[in-house]
Design an enzyme around this catalytic site. Structure first.
Site, PDB file in Angstrom:
ATOM      1  N   TYR A  35      56.581  22.579  19.655  1.00  0.00           N
ATOM      2  CA  TYR A  35      57.214  21.416  20.303  1.00  0.00           C
ATOM      3  C   TYR A  35      58.418  22.062  21.153  1.00  0.00           C
ATOM      4  O   TYR A  35      59.219  22.526  20.674  1.00  0.00           O
ATOM      5  CB  TYR A  35      57.710  20.664  19.246  1.00  0.00           C
ATOM      6  CG  TYR A  35      58.551  19.214  19.894  1.00  0.00           C
ATOM      7  CD1 TYR A  35      57.775  18.047  20.389  1.00  0.00           C
ATOM      8  CD2 TYR A  35      59.985  19.389  19.911  1.00  0.00           C
ATOM      9  CE1 TYR A  35      58.347  17.141  21.170  1.00  0.00           C
ATOM     10  CE2 TYR A  35      60.557  18.321  20.767  1.00  0.00           C
ATOM     11  CZ  TYR A  35      59.737  17.266  21.103  1.00  0.00           C
ATOM     12  OH  TYR A  35      60.174  16.100  22.030  1.00  0.00           O
ATOM     13  N   LYS A  65      70.923  21.081  22.202  1.00  0.00           N
ATOM     14  CA  LYS A  65      71.459  20.648  21.090  1.00  0.00           C
ATOM     15  C   LYS A  65      72.721  21.237  20.712  1.00  0.00           C
ATOM     16  O   LYS A  65      73.760  20.426  20.984  1.00  0.00           O
ATOM     17  CB  LYS A  65      70.184  21.062  20.107  1.00  0.00           C
ATOM     18  CG  LYS A  65      68.946  20.283  20.133  1.00  0.00           C
ATOM     19  CD  LYS A  65      68.054  20.406  18.911  1.00  0.00           C
ATOM     20  CE  LYS A  65      66.807  19.652  19.194  1.00  0.00           C
ATOM     21  NZ  LYS A  65      66.660  18.105  19.036  1.00  0.00           N
TER      22      LYS A  65
HETATM   23  C1  LIG Z   1      62.451  23.938  20.211  1.00  0.00           C
HETATM   24  C2  LIG Z   1      62.786  22.647  20.982  1.00  0.00           C
HETATM   25  N1  LIG Z   1      62.654  22.718  22.389  1.00  0.00           N
HETATM   26  C3  LIG Z   1      62.867  21.533  22.926  1.00  0.00           C
HETATM   27  C4  LIG Z   1      63.239  20.237  22.515  1.00  0.00           C
HETATM   28  C5  LIG Z   1      63.510  19.296  23.307  1.00  0.00           C
HETATM   29  O1  LIG Z   1      64.956  18.724  23.054  1.00  0.00           O
HETATM   30  P1  LIG Z   1      65.566  17.325  23.942  1.00  0.00           P
HETATM   31  O2  LIG Z   1      65.306  16.613  22.713  1.00  0.00           O
HETATM   32  O3  LIG Z   1      66.840  17.626  23.972  1.00  0.00           O
HETATM   33  O4  LIG Z   1      64.681  17.078  25.362  1.00  0.00           O
HETATM   34  C6  LIG Z   1      63.319  20.114  21.167  1.00  0.00           C
HETATM   35  C7  LIG Z   1      63.893  18.969  20.473  1.00  0.00           C
HETATM   36  O5  LIG Z   1      63.672  18.828  19.219  1.00  0.00           O
HETATM   37  C8  LIG Z   1      63.186  21.366  20.230  1.00  0.00           C
HETATM   38  O6  LIG Z   1      63.099  21.417  18.875  1.00  0.00           O
END
Ligand SMILES: Cc1ncc(COP(=O)(O)O)c(C=O)c1O
Length: 431
Positions: free
Chosen positions: A148, A269
């Protein structure tokens, strides 16, 4: 306080990841302090998932709040093409000091998905910029099954095709999905990469823990082997550390557990301590050098209105100050120790022996296990039931399908962790 908060919300707000037909009333949150969220009735809830994995130092951190306030008075926003400011440069400098590999440039954006979009664009255009226009260009992208990487189109394309992407599948570009490496399949996984030949541009992966795919943990040695193989084929390696970054797996970055380092790293994050929205894509000098040209088409044409927003940068700098304190890593080690004790307890429990739960695992500050269920699908209802029963006991947990996980802010106290564990045991007994 708004008297009709929930009713008004239901009238005018569309919440993420929420089926509109069966939406239960959202919980109104008034404030947050440390690990605790306080709702409109004054109820105190332990945030055991760091509010979608972002709040690493806890809610309402006074030091971060102060730095944001100071920055907001000084300079709240400025266009970042042709202009710069101290918080952006200082943050880039500090990130480059600590990032694994040989990162040399920092590109700012708004969130995890945009950090991934930028990384993919950087890698694709890198090969285009180097191309001679005659030989076939490297254009294929490899990603892991169950990955993801976000919800924008590029990020969706490199993510596992499933319920999240179903409605858009005709619009997503082709990606070669490979199995996460195991002792049994590592040779066939490498063979699969070999078959993509000389046309692969990049491989994107979540190092050590595939988060939203179900907190799937990969063995370091095997991931290393896979990365080594990619490097030997000149395939650019993109580490998506959006979730794993900033201490989550026990080290500052999950890539630190690996000997093979990426060419591009995505962050978000925990970057701002979970206080402001911000994304970062870091790359090596080699990637960047392909963009230095008299040919204007070799420019990375990407940017956002809020690129390098000074308040977000100030928030990230404050978070960096906090994470670099010895106490923070003491706390991370303590959480890990408590998780390992709880892992043992779970494995000895009747829930485990009777296979009501399976595959209990820990990596750094993450503990996860699967609930027995007829389907591991994200839409199955057992996780929802688990979340509801936990929340009724004042603990915020949000299983991914049938995968239950704890991913707490680092400021969680021993007592609060114990409360999370005992709640899990109680809820397991009720399922
Ligand atoms: C590994 C990873 N990449 C990208 C994202 C996407 O981040 P955002 O929700 O800030 O767009 C997430 C979100 O959970 C993630 O866990």
């Amino acid at each position: 306080m708004m008297a009709n908060l929930i009713q008004k919300d239901r009238e005018i707000i569309w919440h993420p990841y929420t089926q509109q037909a069966e939406m239960v009333d959202p919980l109104g949150i008034v404030s947050g302090k440390g690990t605790i969220l306080i709702d409109t009735n004054g109820k105190k809830i332990i945030d055991a998932i760091s509010s979608w994995w972002v709040t690493i130092h806890g809610h309402g951190h006074p030091y971060i709040a102060e730095k944001i306030y100071e920055q907001a008075l000084q300079l709240e926003q400025v266009i970042f093409a042709g202009f710069t400011h101290e918080p952006a440069v200082r943050l880039a400098d500090r990130l480059l000091e600590v990032l694994p590999g040989k990162m040399s440039k920092i590109f700012y954006s708004d969130n995890g998905s945009t950090a991934v979009e930028v990384a993919l664009k950087m890698a694709i255009q890198y090969w285009r910029n180097l191309g001679d226009g005659k030989n076939p260009r490297r254009s294929k992208i490899i990603a892991l099954k169950n990955s993801y990487h976000g919800d924008t189109f590029g990020a969706m394309s490199v993510s596992e095709r499933g319920v999240f992407t179903l409605a858009f599948q005709d619009y997503l570009f082709d990606v070669e999905f490979i199995d996460a490496p195991t002792k049994e399949n590592i040779d066939s996984v490498c063979d699969r990469i070999e078959q993509t030949g000389e046309v692969t541009a990049c491989f994107i992966y979540e190092p050590l823990v595939q988060g939203a795919g179900g907190m799937i943990m990969t063995e370091q040695r095997l991931l290393n082997q896979l990365l080594e193989y990619c490097k030997s084929k000149r395939i650019l390696c993109i580490a998506d550390e959006v979730m794993t970054g900033f201490g989550r797996t026990g080290r500052l970055f999950a890539s630190e557990y690996l000997s093979v380092q990426p060419d591009i790293i995505c962050l978000s994050k925990g970057l701002t301590g979970g206080t402001m929205a911000m994304g970062v894509t870091a790359c090596t000098a080699e990637i960047h050098s392909a963009y230095i040209s008299a040919d204007k088409t070799k420019t990375l044409f990407h940017g956002h209105s809020f690129t390098a927003n000074p308040i977000a940068c100030a928030s990230a700098l404050a978070s960096m100050d906090l994470i670099m304190k010895a106490e923070t890593f003491d706390a991370i080690r303590r959480i890990n120790y408590q998780h390992l004790q709880f892992e043992k307890q779970l494995k000895k429990s009747v829930f485990f022996t009777e296979k009501k739960i399976q595959n209990v695992r820990v990596q750094g500050t993450i503990l996860a296990f699967e609930l027995e269920s007829s389907s591991g699908n994200y839409l199955n209802t057992i996780g929802k039931k688990f979340a509801k029963l936990s929340l009724e006991r004042n603990v915020l947990l949000r299983p991914l399908g049938n995968t239950v996980y704890i991913l707490p802010p680092y400021c969680i106290t021993e007592e609060e962790s114990q409360k999370v564990y005992t709640t899990i045991i109680k809820v397991l007994g009720l399922l």
